[in-house]
Design a protein around this motif. Structure first.
Motif, short mmCIF file in Angstrom:
data_model
loop_
_atom_site.label_atom_id
_atom_site.label_comp_id
_atom_site.label_asym_id
_atom_site.label_seq_id
_atom_site.Cartn_x
_atom_site.Cartn_y
_atom_site.Cartn_z
N TYR A 68 0.45 -1.21 0.24
CA TYR A 68 0.30 0.17 0.41
C TYR A 68 0.79 1.55 0.16
O TYR A 68 0.55 2.50 -0.56
N ASN A 69 1.99 1.39 0.35
CA ASN A 69 2.96 2.67 0.98
C ASN A 69 4.08 2.62 -0.57
O ASN A 69 3.54 3.86 -1.70
N ALA A 70 3.43 1.79 -2.19
CA ALA A 70 4.33 2.01 -2.93
C ALA A 70 3.22 2.52 -3.81
O ALA A 70 2.88 3.78 -4.90
N VAL A 71 1.69 1.67 -3.18
CA VAL A 71 0.83 2.51 -4.26
C VAL A 71 0.66 4.45 -4.33
O VAL A 71 0.35 5.29 -4.94
N LEU A 72 0.52 4.51 -2.62
CA LEU A 72 0.49 5.79 -2.73
C LEU A 72 1.74 6.46 -2.87
O LEU A 72 1.94 8.24 -3.59
#
Length: 310
Positions: free
Chosen positions: A236-240
């Motif tokens: 999820y951090n990669a998405v943001l």
């Protein structure tokens, strides 16, 4: 002078959309529906936090443009939803913590905005990370806040287990990476969030998909446990981060696209480090890897002539 209810509702929905940088009431509506799909209490906490944060900013006289674009609501939304997830949604103390956190994070946002403005850097979700980390790490010391809470079940220690990904785990992870931005591991919740992003911007939706794919690939390549990947905990951090450095704060082109891949991979690797760092104190990863990675990659842009700030 009182504002029309529909305008305030629009600001609240935009605040929810701004969690993924989308100043769109339609996106916020999708996000609200996604949270309600995960559990009615999460939907209510999300709307409550965003409304309190937005109202607090209005009462304190924050620039009307920021309020209208939802920029004063998204950190409060995350703080409030986090209280429901990590402290237990069915407790009066959690409601009070959510309300107080939504007010406090508005003040923290203003303070950080003033500090980071000197370097022309955005606050991202740093206000949320600071308030949420302080809250969850301090909560065990207050029995009326912590006793019987659900917070010990999520991201309190690094995941372990097999590293081979099944097809089911792979496609679950793709959508869960989006859902975990709001702490929700259900693939269908992540799908609703993704549809909300596409409703505001097709290009942003595609970059979000890229970020999820990069997060999954990086986590798998580094040998992260498959269960953690499938739950979206590693991606999820990669998405943001991908969204932040390709289209939101840096002009989207072929150079920033490659930059987004590198930044997304870095955020994924940093996720494991941050999780291990907070584990002994009972803290949580939240969006710290996204914040730290994005600050570095955006701050570096002036040194790279092929990249341009928006």
């Amino acid at each position: 002078m009182p504002i029309p209810p529909y305008r305030f509702l629009t600001e609240v929905l935009k605040g929810q959309g701004q969690v993924t940088f989308m100043p769109s009431a339609l996106t916020g509506l999708f996000f609200a529906a996604a949270l309600f799909a995960a559990g009615w209490e999460y939907g209510l906490y999300g709307l409550l936090g965003t409304a309190v944060g937005t109202a607090t900013a209005r009462l304190l006289g924050v620039d009307r443009g920021r309020v209208a674009d939802g920029l004063e609501g998204f950190n409060a939304c995350l703080v409030s939803t986090g209280c429901a997830v990590f402290l237990g949604a069915d407790r009066i103390s959690s409601v009070l913590m959510a309300l107080g956190g939504a007010v406090v994070v508005t003040v923290v946002t203003a303070a950080l905005a003033n500090v980071l403005a000197s370097w022309n850097l955005p606050t991202f979700t740093l206000p949320f990370c600071l308030v949420a980390s302080a809250t969850t790490m301090a909560a065990p010391g207050f029995h009326r806040v912590w006793e019987g809470a659900a917070g010990t079940t999520a991201l309190t220690r690094p995941a372990t287990g097999a590293t081979s990904l099944s097809w089911t785990q792979l496609w679950h992870a793709f959508f869960a990476d989006i859902g975990q931005i709001f702490f929700m591991p259900q693939w269908y919740v992540g799908l609703l969030f993704l549809l909300g992003i596409f409703a505001a911007s097709r290009s942003a939706g595609l970059v979000a998909c890229l970020g999820s794919a990069v997060g999954i690939a990086t986590a798998w390549a580094l040998g992260s446990p498959a269960d953690g990947i499938a739950q979206g905990l590693m991606g999820y951090n990669a998405v943001l981060t991908a969204m932040a450095v390709c289209g939101v704060f840096i002009v989207a082109d072929r150079w920033s696209l490659g930059y987004a891949v590198a930044a997304g991979a870095a955020a994924t690797a940093l996720t494991a480090a941050v999780t291990s760092f907070f584990a002994p104190s009972g803290g949580h990863t939240f969006t710290w890897p996204f914040v730290l990675t994005s600050l570095v990659f955006v701050a570096a842009v002036p040194s790279f002539p092929r990249l341009r700030r928006v």
